[in-house]
Design an enzyme around this catalytic site. Structure first.
Site, mmCIF file in Angstrom:
data_model
loop_
_atom_site.group_PDB
_atom_site.id
_atom_site.type_symbol
_atom_site.label_atom_id
_atom_site.label_comp_id
_atom_site.label_asym_id
_atom_site.label_seq_id
_atom_site.Cartn_x
_atom_site.Cartn_y
_atom_site.Cartn_z
ATOM 1 N N ARG A 20 87.367 -15.497 -47.395
ATOM 2 C CA ARG A 20 85.940 -15.635 -47.110
ATOM 3 C C ARG A 20 85.347 -14.294 -46.715
ATOM 4 O O ARG A 20 85.978 -13.523 -45.998
ATOM 5 C CB ARG A 20 85.728 -16.625 -45.968
ATOM 6 C CG ARG A 20 84.273 -16.985 -45.730
ATOM 7 C CD ARG A 20 84.072 -17.710 -44.422
ATOM 8 N NE ARG A 20 85.153 -18.631 -44.110
ATOM 9 C CZ ARG A 20 85.501 -18.935 -42.861
ATOM 10 N NH1 ARG A 20 84.877 -18.379 -41.851
ATOM 11 N NH2 ARG A 20 86.473 -19.789 -42.636
ATOM 12 N N HIS A 109 80.569 -23.859 -43.886
ATOM 13 C CA HIS A 109 79.437 -24.002 -42.968
ATOM 14 C C HIS A 109 78.835 -22.656 -42.582
ATOM 15 O O HIS A 109 77.969 -22.594 -41.712
ATOM 16 C CB HIS A 109 79.907 -24.705 -41.684
ATOM 17 C CG HIS A 109 80.967 -23.933 -40.957
ATOM 18 N ND1 HIS A 109 82.275 -23.914 -41.390
ATOM 19 C CD2 HIS A 109 80.920 -23.138 -39.863
ATOM 20 C CE1 HIS A 109 82.980 -23.147 -40.578
ATOM 21 N NE2 HIS A 109 82.186 -22.655 -39.640
ATOM 22 N N LYS A 118 88.681 -22.011 -50.971
ATOM 23 C CA LYS A 118 89.688 -22.872 -50.354
ATOM 24 C C LYS A 118 90.654 -23.297 -51.450
ATOM 25 O O LYS A 118 90.220 -23.679 -52.546
ATOM 26 C CB LYS A 118 89.028 -24.095 -49.709
ATOM 27 C CG LYS A 118 88.141 -23.766 -48.517
ATOM 28 C CD LYS A 118 87.513 -25.014 -47.895
ATOM 29 C CE LYS A 118 86.655 -24.663 -46.690
ATOM 30 N NZ LYS A 118 86.025 -25.860 -46.081
ATOM 31 N N ASP A 244 78.435 -30.703 -43.315
ATOM 32 C CA ASP A 244 78.347 -29.248 -43.358
ATOM 33 C C ASP A 244 78.102 -28.795 -44.805
ATOM 34 O O ASP A 244 77.884 -29.619 -45.694
ATOM 35 C CB ASP A 244 79.599 -28.609 -42.753
ATOM 36 C CG ASP A 244 80.830 -28.714 -43.631
ATOM 37 O OD1 ASP A 244 80.890 -29.648 -44.464
ATOM 38 O OD2 ASP A 244 81.747 -27.882 -43.498
ATOM 39 N N ASP A 246 79.806 -27.735 -47.279
ATOM 40 C CA ASP A 246 80.624 -28.167 -48.417
ATOM 41 C C ASP A 246 81.160 -29.577 -48.254
ATOM 42 O O ASP A 246 82.027 -30.011 -49.017
ATOM 43 C CB ASP A 246 81.770 -27.184 -48.678
ATOM 44 C CG ASP A 246 82.831 -27.163 -47.581
ATOM 45 O OD1 ASP A 246 82.481 -27.418 -46.416
ATOM 46 O OD2 ASP A 246 83.998 -26.877 -47.893
ATOM 47 N N ASP A 248 83.017 -31.286 -46.043
ATOM 48 C CA ASP A 248 84.318 -31.729 -45.513
ATOM 49 C C ASP A 248 84.298 -31.936 -44.004
ATOM 50 O O ASP A 248 85.296 -32.350 -43.420
ATOM 51 C CB ASP A 248 85.450 -30.776 -45.922
ATOM 52 C CG ASP A 248 85.263 -29.351 -45.432
ATOM 53 O OD1 ASP A 248 84.288 -29.089 -44.700
ATOM 54 O OD2 ASP A 248 86.087 -28.484 -45.797
#
Length: 471
Positions: A20, A109, A118, A244, A246, A248
């Site tokens: 990230r 988030h 991920k 959030d 994405d 999850d």
């Protein structure tokens, strides 16, 4: 195996749980290309070939996904591309389509200028040392080569139908529910899901917009739930749910607008599961309330405290055969009736089923929970090259003092007043602190202990728990 020009990532992007960075600063399309080559190489070395790829709604995600796919197919892997959607839909694709691996382009988030990846391979999350290994493969340029294929599939409707199967009961009294998608990647799925769920459903910010124009998509920050609370109140809704960026992580408020944090939600899910699986293990991270662990024990379950981090929790679930697990951050993992990963849309539907079958409102569940006073998860700025050493200094002083300490992840200290936690963040240059006591006076004493420890290690603030005190 072919040697080509190596690629060095900015060291800050190779994190504990994912890759990230800040787009255009620490993360570029060239990084996505190199990651695709390294990841595809590792998949081939693991005996796999098919890789599912998805992306969230951020403005940078299409370019990064394109470069990523180019890198993966150059290793001879075949890509199953699912397009835009939430991270759990990518996980679902891996299980449903039986691919060997999966990689999601998402900034989760984080603010809109962030993005990342991920990953899972051979049925396991890619994290920690495995992410560092991808960095070494990329730097060496020692990549597998071949000509892979790209297949586009539309999995969204199939995924929604799978979510709907969780509400496998008669709904005599359909509920009124507010869904805040936060302009994140869950919007399209939630629109289709709620169109088929019984009840009255009101959607907020379901248009996917990578600039997040309404509020930041992080339901663990109560300020981001203001719109949800207001809508629940105006509609006299039964409850509200938020996601959030994405999809999850879940956030929930009851009909009175009270937030149910991750450990409180896990109490509800645990009570449901333990009714079917007496004695089962229930996992929560070290930031969770002691009231959760005590409640799991009271219900006859085996309460396990574990390290924070979705990849670490998933790994521990497999090891301990736990049917469910959860984190304060709103990641809730279901292996019973589901596939063992964190899916906030699934968690919402499962909560709906529990409320229907229990005959109790979410307000009832919340009212029955043990009372404790605690601080929110507090992040205190601390450089990456200092934060882990600081925790070790605190651990040393506590050991000398003979304190009662759990060292599972940082230091969690039990006292007569309750407990306090200090741990180094694996995702930010920060120390994470939390305290919990039976009453406000006890909480003040715990916060004073934490403050004293941080000051002894050179951090300067009179009150790290005050608004802005950690910065």
């Amino acid at each position: 195996m072919t040697i080509s020009a190596g690629h060095n990532f900015d060291p800050s992007v190779l994190r504990e749980y994912d890759v990230r960075g800040i787009v255009g600063k620490t993360l570029h399309a060239a990084d996505a290309l190199a990651l695709g080559k390294a990841f595809g190489t590792k998949v081939r070395q693991s005996g796999g070939k098919r890789v599912a790829v998805g992306r969230d709604g951020r403005l940078s995600s299409p370019e990064l996904a394109s470069a990523l796919v180019e890198g993966i197919v150059s290793t001879g892997c075949d890509v199953v591309r699912i397009g835009r959607g939430p991270t759990p839909m990518l996980y679902f694709t891996v299980y449903d389509q039986k691919t060997d691996a999966g990689i999601m382009v998402t900034g989760s988030h984080n603010p809109s200028n962030y993005n990342g990846f991920k990953m899972l391979n051979a049925g396991k999350s890619v994290f920690g040392e495995a992410i560092q290994e991808l960095g070494r493969i990329a730097a060496s340029g020692d990549f597998e080569t071949g000509t892979g294929s790209v297949t586009d599939i539309d999995i969204e409707d199939h995924y929604v139908e799978r979510l709907l199967t969780e509400l496998d009961c008669d709904v005599a009294k359909p509920m009124t529910i507010v869904w805040d998608c936060g302009n994140g990647a869950a919007g399209d799925v939630v629109r289709k899901l709620t169109a088929k769920l019984p009840g009255n459903h009101h959607l907020l910010f379901d248009e996917i917009d990578g600039t997040f124009p309404n509020h930041h998509p992080d339901p663990t920050v109560e300020a981001n739930l203001v719109d949800l609370k207001a809508k629940v109140a105006s509609l006299n809704a039964d409850w509200g749910v938020a996601f959030d960026g994405d999809g999850d992580r879940i956030g929930v408020v009851d009909g009175q607008g009270r937030v149910l944090w991750g450990d409180q939600l896990l109490q509800i899910y645990a009570a449901d599961v333990l009714g079917r699986l007496p004695g089962a293990s229930i996992i929560a991270d070290v930031k969770a309330s002691q009231t959760l662990f005590d409640e799991v024990t009271r219900l006859g379950g085996n309460a396990i405290m574990w390290k924070t981090g979705h990849s670490l929790i998933k790994t521990k679930m497999v090891e301990s055969k736990a049917p469910i697990a959860g984190e304060m951050s709103g990641h809730i993992f279901f292996a019973e009736r589901y596939y063992g990963y964190d899916d906030a849309m699934y968690a919402a539907v499962r909560l709906y089923r529990i409320l229907v079958q229990s005959g109790k409102s979410l307000d009832d569940w919340r009212d029955a929970m043990p009372v404790a006073v605690n601080t929110p998860e507090t992040r205190i700025d601390c450089p990456d090259d200092r934060k882990f050493a600081l925790i070790e200094e605190v651990r040393g002083r506590l050991s000398e003092a003979g304190a009662e300490v759990s060292g599972i992840d940082g230091v969690r200290v039990s006292t007569d007043d309750g407990w306090w936690l200090l741990r180094a963040s694996n995702t930010q240059p920060a120390i994470v602190a939390r305290c919990e006591a039976a009453d406000e006076s006890g909480l003040l004493r715990l916060k004073a202990e934490v403050t004293a420890q941080l000051q002894k290690s050179g951090l300067t603030s009179d009150d790290f728990f005050a608004p802005g005190g950690g910065h």
